[in-house]
Motif scaffolding. Sequence first.
Motif, PDB file in Angstrom:
ATOM      1  N   ASP A  76       0.765  -1.496  -0.250  1.00  0.00           N
ATOM      2  CA  ASP A  76       0.144   0.636   0.111  1.00  0.00           C
ATOM      3  C   ASP A  76       0.606   1.724   0.068  1.00  0.00           C
ATOM      4  OD1 ASP A  76      -2.232  -1.330  -0.125  1.00  0.00           O
ATOM      5  OD2 ASP A  76      -2.633  -0.961   2.222  1.00  0.00           O
ATOM      6  N   ALA A 133       1.100   2.756  -3.463  1.00  0.00           N
ATOM      7  CA  ALA A 133       0.112   3.072  -3.955  1.00  0.00           C
ATOM      8  C   ALA A 133      -0.672   4.401  -3.082  1.00  0.00           C
ATOM      9  CB  ALA A 133      -0.932   2.129  -4.165  1.00  0.00           C
ATOM     10  N   GLN A 134      -0.093   4.671  -1.892  1.00  0.00           N
ATOM     11  CA  GLN A 134      -1.069   5.779  -1.220  1.00  0.00           C
ATOM     12  C   GLN A 134      -0.209   6.711  -1.600  1.00  0.00           C
ATOM     13  OE1 GLN A 134      -1.892   4.477   2.301  1.00  0.00           O
ATOM     14  NE2 GLN A 134      -3.857   3.098   1.451  1.00  0.00           N
ATOM     15  N   LYS A 135       0.732   6.775  -1.337  1.00  0.00           N
ATOM     16  CA  LYS A 135       2.308   8.232  -0.904  1.00  0.00           C
ATOM     17  C   LYS A 135       2.933   7.926  -1.897  1.00  0.00           C
ATOM     18  CE  LYS A 135       1.943   7.437   4.056  1.00  0.00           C
ATOM     19  NZ  LYS A 135       2.905   6.622   4.906  1.00  0.00           N
ATOM     20  N   SER A 183       2.675   8.788  -4.936  1.00  0.00           N
ATOM     21  CA  SER A 183       1.684   9.796  -5.743  1.00  0.00           C
ATOM     22  C   SER A 183       2.661   9.408  -7.522  1.00  0.00           C
ATOM     23  CB  SER A 183       2.892  11.486  -5.622  1.00  0.00           C
ATOM     24  OG  SER A 183       2.393  12.213  -4.879  1.00  0.00           O
ATOM     25  N   GLU A 225      20.093  17.911  -2.430  1.00  0.00           N
ATOM     26  CA  GLU A 225      20.382  18.130  -1.419  1.00  0.00           C
ATOM     27  C   GLU A 225      19.141  18.207  -0.264  1.00  0.00           C
ATOM     28  OE1 GLU A 225      23.482  19.678  -0.567  1.00  0.00           O
ATOM     29  OE2 GLU A 225      22.991  20.589   0.963  1.00  0.00           O
ATOM     30  N   ALA A 226      19.214  17.770   1.015  1.00  0.00           N
ATOM     31  CA  ALA A 226      18.441  18.005   1.700  1.00  0.00           C
ATOM     32  C   ALA A 226      17.439  17.237   2.310  1.00  0.00           C
ATOM     33  CB  ALA A 226      18.165  19.694   2.610  1.00  0.00           C
ATOM     34  N   TYR A 227      16.994  16.222   0.871  1.00  0.00           N
ATOM     35  CA  TYR A 227      15.998  14.752   1.285  1.00  0.00           C
ATOM     36  C   TYR A 227      16.435  13.996   1.628  1.00  0.00           C
ATOM     37  CZ  TYR A 227      13.375  17.701  -2.652  1.00  0.00           C
ATOM     38  OH  TYR A 227      12.993  18.769  -3.074  1.00  0.00           O
ATOM     39  N   ASP A 228      14.907  14.018   2.434  1.00  0.00           N
ATOM     40  CA  ASP A 228      15.082  12.840   3.478  1.00  0.00           C
ATOM     41  C   ASP A 228      14.932  11.176   3.147  1.00  0.00           C
ATOM     42  OD1 ASP A 228      12.411  12.832   3.812  1.00  0.00           O
ATOM     43  OD2 ASP A 228      12.568  14.178   5.542  1.00  0.00           O
ATOM     44  N   SER A 262      11.710   9.862   3.459  1.00  0.00           N
ATOM     45  CA  SER A 262      10.602   9.681   3.753  1.00  0.00           C
ATOM     46  C   SER A 262       9.860   9.326   2.488  1.00  0.00           C
ATOM     47  CB  SER A 262       9.756  10.496   4.383  1.00  0.00           C
ATOM     48  OG  SER A 262      10.180  11.922   3.872  1.00  0.00           O
ATOM     49  N   TYR A 281       7.487  11.961   1.191  1.00  0.00           N
ATOM     50  CA  TYR A 281       7.556  13.012   1.068  1.00  0.00           C
ATOM     51  C   TYR A 281       9.088  13.474  -0.034  1.00  0.00           C
ATOM     52  CZ  TYR A 281       4.587  14.439   4.860  1.00  0.00           C
ATOM     53  OH  TYR A 281       3.705  13.846   5.593  1.00  0.00           O
ATOM     54  N   SER A 305       7.885  11.240  -3.142  1.00  0.00           N
ATOM     55  CA  SER A 305       6.583  11.986  -4.150  1.00  0.00           C
ATOM     56  C   SER A 305       7.677  13.149  -5.325  1.00  0.00           C
ATOM     57  CB  SER A 305       5.706  12.358  -3.534  1.00  0.00           C
ATOM     58  OG  SER A 305       5.799  13.762  -2.494  1.00  0.00           O
ATOM     59  N   THR A 306       8.518  13.992  -4.639  1.00  0.00           N
ATOM     60  CA  THR A 306       8.673  15.248  -5.509  1.00  0.00           C
ATOM     61  C   THR A 306       9.715  14.348  -6.458  1.00  0.00           C
ATOM     62  OG1 THR A 306       9.365  16.035  -3.166  1.00  0.00           O
ATOM     63  CG2 THR A 306      10.676  16.737  -5.163  1.00  0.00           C
ATOM     64  N   PHE A 307      10.086  13.234  -6.816  1.00  0.00           N
ATOM     65  CA  PHE A 307      10.523  13.169  -7.914  1.00  0.00           C
ATOM     66  C   PHE A 307       9.814  12.168  -8.291  1.00  0.00           C
ATOM     67  CE2 PHE A 307      13.713  14.356  -5.443  1.00  0.00           C
ATOM     68  CZ  PHE A 307      14.261  15.331  -5.974  1.00  0.00           C
TER      69      PHE A 307
END
Lengths: 290, 290
Positions: free
Chosen positions: B63, B66-68, B70, B264-267, B269, B271, B274-276
């Motif tokens: 899941d 699929a859910q997080k 993006s 830079e600075a991405y962790d 998670s 988040y 989803s950004t990439f």
Amino acid sequence: MSVQLEKTSSNKVFEGELAKYRFKSTALGGLFANFNLFIPPNASETIKVPVLVYLSGLTCTEDNGAQKGSFLGPASAQGIAILFPDTSPRGAAIEGEDDNWDFGTGAGFYINATDPKYSKHYNMYTHVTLELPEIIEAAGLPIDWQRQSIFGHSMGGHGALTLYLSSTTKQYRSASAFAPICNPTKCPWGEKAFSGYLQGGIEEAKGKYDATDLISAYKEPDSLQPQGTGDNFYKQGQLLPENFLKASRDAGYDEFQVRVRSQEAYDHSYYFISTFAADHIHFHANFLKA
Amino acid sequence: MSVQLEKTSSNKVFEGELAKYRFKSTALGGLFANFNLFIPPNASETIKVPVLVYLSGLTCTEDNGAQKGSFLGPASAQGIAILFPDTSPRGAAIEGEDDNWDFGTGAGFYINATDPKYSKHYNMYTHVTLELPEIIEAAGLPIDWQRQSIFGHSMGGHGALTLYLSSTTKQYRSASAFAPICNPTKCPWGEKAFSGYLQGGIEEAKGKYDATDLISAYKEPDSLQPQGTGDNFYKQGQLLPENFLKASRDAGYDEFQVRVRSQEAYDHSYYFISTFAADHIHFHANFLKA
């Protein structure tokens, strides 16, 4: 007012920051409250950005919209902040508060309770409209509260529509909702909530916490709300968008002022929300960036 | 082969369908396995679509992506299906299986176990590469398995890279990974997993389940992998992208064949993921639609 705002986590996302904060909430009777705040990358010490408030549905917290909504990419591109409040006070220790998923914890309904049993803690209306903007402003975060709009899902869609329509100061420039509870004084969820939280029960909620009642008294609304036809709660008569639509047209508002859209086969989940997330951000951008 | 594939849920999303299925898995020793499958709206009885396999990380299920992730919006627009397998067998009832979050349940590492304690159930390699395509094909779902690529996150990034690099038949056209475990025979997570699942321990994993070992033997790779610099697991030496990058360059692969990007600075998670997400879908679309 001196409130200690504690940042408990921070994630870089779409070049901006999604941070979680915690503070002792006066509106919620001294309980700790959490919220998430997304700040887009164009914000800075000298550049304040407009903000969109997202109200979540029954059983949710401040995390559901941030994690599953697919709002952050379009918001980053548009330069719009998003505030994600929780859906109720947490840990009020009121008897029966945790017995149901659709009342009490996780189900604050964005009202101010008047029943003495709940009135100390269940004041999500004040928490969202007044307290959160105040403490975020006091913390010096780069939000321009003069450019504020609101949206939400299900119970949070009810919250978005009613907070928007009941503001006497036009606090929010625009409102939108995913599958909102449109006429809560006439559905089981709303009847249960108002009977519990309000001393005057359902009667007290009419004209105050019901979007279908409020729309007829409002001037020049701008709202957007899709409703999936495969949504089980819609089929069960919890959402009643047709009542809201009729009241809007009766009040003389056309399809440019109040848009209720039927979305074939979509359900009540975040899969539905994520599909239309960018549409909603762009809708609000028209007002927030005007 | 006659396998009963049971559809346990279905959500309309981005005009396509995200469905969850359940079946009794031979590869996993007769346990029930779940997976999610997104089918884009352009697929039909006569039109088969290419497929991207997404392998999730430690503690996840079918899941999380699929859910997080993006992924579904860009995949819908590109006409690409996405298969989301689980991360391990569930309910094997092996002693100690649930004692750690980084071993056993939720931590299958996409290998075939050879230690007798685990070899009946922990065969996620065969489950992903062979069993899932077979049962989905047998069910008549409109996937073109000749056009298959793979990506993943963390442990699932390790899975994506190793399944891609170890295939002798070029099963996957391209591979990408978010913050993958690049050199598991040299980090604590991998050492723990291989020592437990493999009779020959870490030695058995070398050249077989380690992307940094495998890359030097591979011909013409196409892979993409971003790594956030704010990722705590990167800082702790669990991921080791620099080892993979060095091995790739030593093997003569240039930046068009193996792209390791520092973000830079991405962790660690979703988040970050989803950004990439859209970048990765578009990367694979180049190969899947060629």
